[in-house]
Design an enzyme around this catalytic site. Structure first.
Site, PDB file in Angstrom:
ATOM      1  N   SER A  39       0.794  -1.227   0.000  1.00  0.00           N
ATOM      2  CA  SER A  39       0.000   0.000   0.000  1.00  0.00           C
ATOM      3  C   SER A  39       0.828   1.280   0.000  1.00  0.00           C
ATOM      4  O   SER A  39       0.382   2.298  -0.516  1.00  0.00           O
ATOM      5  CB  SER A  39      -0.959  -0.001   1.195  1.00  0.00           C
ATOM      6  OG  SER A  39      -0.259  -0.221   2.405  1.00  0.00           O
ATOM      7  N   HIS A  71      -5.197  -3.145  -2.975  1.00  0.00           N
ATOM      8  CA  HIS A  71      -4.763  -2.215  -4.026  1.00  0.00           C
ATOM      9  C   HIS A  71      -4.595  -2.878  -5.393  1.00  0.00           C
ATOM     10  O   HIS A  71      -4.182  -2.221  -6.344  1.00  0.00           O
ATOM     11  CB  HIS A  71      -3.458  -1.535  -3.610  1.00  0.00           C
ATOM     12  CG  HIS A  71      -3.602  -0.736  -2.364  1.00  0.00           C
ATOM     13  ND1 HIS A  71      -4.086   0.546  -2.342  1.00  0.00           N
ATOM     14  CD2 HIS A  71      -3.377  -1.061  -1.068  1.00  0.00           C
ATOM     15  CE1 HIS A  71      -4.130   0.987  -1.096  1.00  0.00           C
ATOM     16  NE2 HIS A  71      -3.707   0.025  -0.300  1.00  0.00           N
ATOM     17  N   LYS A  78     -11.616   1.121  -2.491  1.00  0.00           N
ATOM     18  CA  LYS A  78     -10.517   1.693  -3.277  1.00  0.00           C
ATOM     19  C   LYS A  78     -10.919   1.699  -4.752  1.00  0.00           C
ATOM     20  O   LYS A  78     -11.778   2.480  -5.117  1.00  0.00           O
ATOM     21  CB  LYS A  78      -9.239   0.960  -2.939  1.00  0.00           C
ATOM     22  CG  LYS A  78      -8.820   1.375  -1.510  1.00  0.00           C
ATOM     23  CD  LYS A  78      -7.784   0.545  -0.835  1.00  0.00           C
ATOM     24  CE  LYS A  78      -7.539   1.134   0.560  1.00  0.00           C
ATOM     25  NZ  LYS A  78      -6.967   0.191   1.497  1.00  0.00           N
TER      26      LYS A  78
HETATM   27  C1  LIG Z   1      -7.018   0.054   2.934  1.00  0.00           C
HETATM   28  C2  LIG Z   1      -6.419  -1.253   3.276  1.00  0.00           C
HETATM   29  C3  LIG Z   1      -7.044  -2.116   4.181  1.00  0.00           C
HETATM   30  C4  LIG Z   1      -8.257  -1.711   4.960  1.00  0.00           C
HETATM   31  O1  LIG Z   1      -9.390  -1.669   4.175  1.00  0.00           O
HETATM   32  P1  LIG Z   1     -10.608  -0.746   4.653  1.00  0.00           P
HETATM   33  O2  LIG Z   1     -11.760  -1.242   3.888  1.00  0.00           O
HETATM   34  O3  LIG Z   1     -10.221   0.653   4.318  1.00  0.00           O
HETATM   35  O4  LIG Z   1     -10.738  -0.971   6.123  1.00  0.00           O
HETATM   36  C5  LIG Z   1      -6.492  -3.360   4.386  1.00  0.00           C
HETATM   37  N1  LIG Z   1      -5.349  -3.735   3.763  1.00  0.00           N
HETATM   38  C6  LIG Z   1      -4.711  -2.912   2.904  1.00  0.00           C
HETATM   39  C7  LIG Z   1      -3.459  -3.372   2.251  1.00  0.00           C
HETATM   40  C8  LIG Z   1      -5.217  -1.647   2.656  1.00  0.00           C
HETATM   41  O5  LIG Z   1      -4.566  -0.815   1.853  1.00  0.00           O
END
Ligand SMILES: *Cc1c(COP(=O)(O)O)cnc(C)c1O
Length: 393
Positions: free
Chosen positions: A183, A211, A243
């Site tokens: 991330s 991602h 995302k």
């Molecule tokens: C954003 C993210 C999460 C958390 O997801 P949310 O739905 O925002 O709680 C988990 N793992 C990774 C790698 C992320 O980038």
């Protein structure tokens, strides 16, 4: 009697400490939808820090299906999935996510953080070992801790190091967990090597593809689609909806037995309210848009390659990445803050990522590109980065 001073909660001191170390965090107040341009304090900014990679968060069709579903289902789901909060919108989305990921079944969670906590703590306990890449997302680290399994961290993307740890493992069961796309780094896990290390040692492999889903792979199926890995190769797939898919929430995809085990045992699934059904319905529209507007992935891939080419010509210190996450390496937190601030004055919103999100001394600007950006914006960004790096160095 006077209490020893170290027993009191001295919050002011902790906060002052954060400020001194340039690690204090503040929130922005956004007045517009997500998009390539966003409005803050009455000013418009070029937005290079959201995770709305495909530009779907404010897509008119998503908004329409969300509104229509609110008319059908109301706003709140009213209960957890296991009581009566599980609507046909949730059910249909789960079926479609299973098909989309090529897995037997999928199960919705209210956030990615909760999905990670739920799956790892449901599968592992005190006699097990969880192996994690050093740069894994915070939620995965927390998940291993919550499970009470032993946590072992292997060097970033180093399958050979993982193998050594697996060879010496005394765990009853071994679970290996990696981000698909990291991330804060944007690089991709060496999935085939990790899978073969796991196969050799009868470990299970889990990927957090927050991602990768939506961007990587021929149909936006994510990191595992890009590598052609099946449910047998990687039994646990976690994806998020907030995302690239532009909505909110998350899912786990895998075998029938895995999903039933989670329904019975994952505490972050059982003891929480189901997502609003309209969010699930809007996500079904996102999955459709991945098919009907595949130009979004293609356009984004073009922007990534042109941004990297331009940055290389300017001698900018971009980290190696072929994904929408394009971090510019800075080093010190104070320098990262200063450059981020200067870019902001010029109308570019790019966040400085500092410890503890990344290791000390590796602060960076996390630049994210989206399908909503134009080539002109990329050119303007390159120019601004060149200026900012020059004047602050
Ligand atoms: C954003 C993210 C999460 C958390 O997801 P949310 O739905 O925002 O709680 C988990 N793992 C990774 C790698 C992320 O980038």
């Amino acid at each position: 009697m006077e209490q020893p001073s170290n027993r009191s909660f001295n919050l002011a001191e902790g906060l002052a400490d954060k400020k001194r170390q340039h690690l204090y965090r503040k929130r922005l107040e956004v007045e517009s939808p997500q998009g390539a341009e966003i409005q803050i304090d009455g000013r418009s900014y070029h937005n290079f820090c959201s995770n709305d990679y495909l530009g779907l968060a404010n897509h008119p069709e998503l908004v329409r299906s969300f509104q229509a579903a609110a008319n059908t289902y109301g706003v709140g789901s009213g209960a957890s999935h296991l009581i009566n909060g599980h609507s046909s919108a949730h059910q249909n989305l789960e079926l479609e996510l299973a098909e989309f990921t090529g897995r037997d079944r999928a199960l919705l969670f209210s956030t990615g953080y909760m999905a990670n906590l739920g799956v790892i703590s449901a599968l592992c306990g005190r006699h097990d070992v969880v192996f994690e890449d050093r740069l894994n997302h915070a939620s995965l680290i927390d998940a291993a801790q919550l499970s009470r399994a032993k946590l072992k961290r292997y060097r970033h993307n180093d399958a050979a190091h993982l193998e050594t740890l697996l060879e010496n493992s005394t765990g009853q069961r071994n679970l290996v967990v990696t981000d698909g796309v990291f991330s804060m780094d944007g690089d991709i896990a060496p999935m085939p090597e990790l899978a073969s290390a796991c196969a050799k040692h009868q470990a299970w492999l889990m990927v957090d593809d927050a991602h990768g889903i939506g961007f990587l792979g021929k149909d936006g199926g994510g990191t595992l689609q890009q590598f052609g890995q099946s449910q047998q190769d990687v039994p646990i797939l976690m994806g998020t909806l907030g995302k690239a898919l532009g909505t909110f929430g998350a899912f786990i995809a895998g075998s029938e037995e895995l999903i039933e085990t989670l329904i019975q045992n994952a505490r972050t699934y059982i003891y929480t309210t189901a997502l609003p059904p309209a969010v699930a319905q809007a996500t079904r529209t996102s999955l459709q848009l991945l098919k009907t507007e595949s130009w979004r992935q293609q356009h984004l891939a073009q922007l990534i390659s042109s941004f990297r080419k331009g940055a290389e010509q300017l001698g900018l210190n971009l980290m190696p990445s072929n994904t929408p996450i394009q971090p510019l390496y800075i080093g010190e937190a104070s320098a990262a803050m200063k450059i981020s601030e200067q870019l902001r004055q010029q109308g570019f919103l790019i966040s400085a990522i500092r410890p503890p999100t990344v290791p000390a001394g590796t602060s960076r600007l996390r630049i994210t590109l989206t399908a909503g950006h134009s080539q002109q914006q990329i050119n303007a960004l390159l120019e601004a980065l060149q200026q900012a790096c020059k004047t602050t160095s």
